[in-house]
Design a protein around this motif. Sequence first.
Motif, PDB file in Angstrom:
ATOM      1  N   SER A  20      -3.457  -7.096  -2.954  1.00 19.17           N
ATOM      2  CA  SER A  20      -2.208  -6.501  -3.413  1.00 19.17           C
ATOM      3  C   SER A  20      -1.199  -6.516  -2.283  1.00 19.17           C
ATOM      4  O   SER A  20      -1.572  -6.438  -1.108  1.00 19.17           O
ATOM      5  CB  SER A  20      -2.428  -5.053  -3.870  1.00 19.17           C
ATOM      6  N   ALA A  22       2.523  -4.637  -1.487  1.00 20.62           N
ATOM      7  CA  ALA A  22       3.600  -3.728  -1.876  1.00 20.62           C
ATOM      8  C   ALA A  22       4.851  -4.053  -1.068  1.00 20.62           C
ATOM      9  O   ALA A  22       4.776  -4.190   0.159  1.00 20.62           O
ATOM     10  CB  ALA A  22       3.174  -2.290  -1.632  1.00 20.62           C
ATOM     11  N   LYS A  75       7.251  -2.433 -10.249  1.00 19.91           N
ATOM     12  CA  LYS A  75       6.474  -1.689  -9.259  1.00 19.91           C
ATOM     13  C   LYS A  75       6.603  -2.276  -7.857  1.00 19.91           C
ATOM     14  O   LYS A  75       5.972  -1.777  -6.915  1.00 19.91           O
ATOM     15  CB  LYS A  75       4.999  -1.653  -9.660  1.00 19.91           C
ATOM     16  N   MET A  77       5.387  -5.050  -6.694  1.00 21.71           N
ATOM     17  CA  MET A  77       4.059  -5.458  -6.283  1.00 21.71           C
ATOM     18  C   MET A  77       3.825  -6.936  -6.600  1.00 21.71           C
ATOM     19  O   MET A  77       4.368  -7.471  -7.569  1.00 21.71           O
ATOM     20  CB  MET A  77       2.989  -4.650  -7.005  1.00 21.71           C
ATOM     21  N   TYR A  79       0.257  -9.646  -6.612  1.00 19.77           N
ATOM     22  CA  TYR A  79      -1.194  -9.621  -6.548  1.00 19.77           C
ATOM     23  C   TYR A  79      -1.743 -11.040  -6.403  1.00 19.77           C
ATOM     24  O   TYR A  79      -1.113 -12.020  -6.810  1.00 19.77           O
ATOM     25  CB  TYR A  79      -1.770  -8.991  -7.815  1.00 19.77           C
TER      26      TYR A  79
END
Length: 124
Positions: A20, A22, A75, A77, A79
């Motif tokens: 992940s 961020a 979000k 994000m 991945y």
Amino acid sequence: VQLQACGGGLVQAGGSLRLSCATSGHTFSPYVMGWFRQAPGKEREFVAGIKWSASSIYYADSVKGRFTISRDDAKNMVYLQMNSLKPEDTAVYYCASNYYSSTWPPLSNEYDYWGQGTQVTVSS
């Protein structure tokens, strides 16, 4: 702008990991989010890239069919789902963001911000 990658670890060959990343501090979503990796003694290499709203995705041949990149702009994000891992996937994995590029995928030197990296080790 900051990018924080996590999710690395030690896994046996054939196993899976999900990385992940961020992102924070940007005023608008990056055009392209990418994952790169660097193994000991080797140059950094591109793994996967995804355009804004997942409108286009690109994989390195070495991971095609095994890795899946995705992003959630709401979000902030991105991945990287890694399946069927091999010992040769062992490396430090970095996420990076790009805000403009005339090429697809962007060249590595066109990425504007980089995360700190997360170690992935695949044992045989």
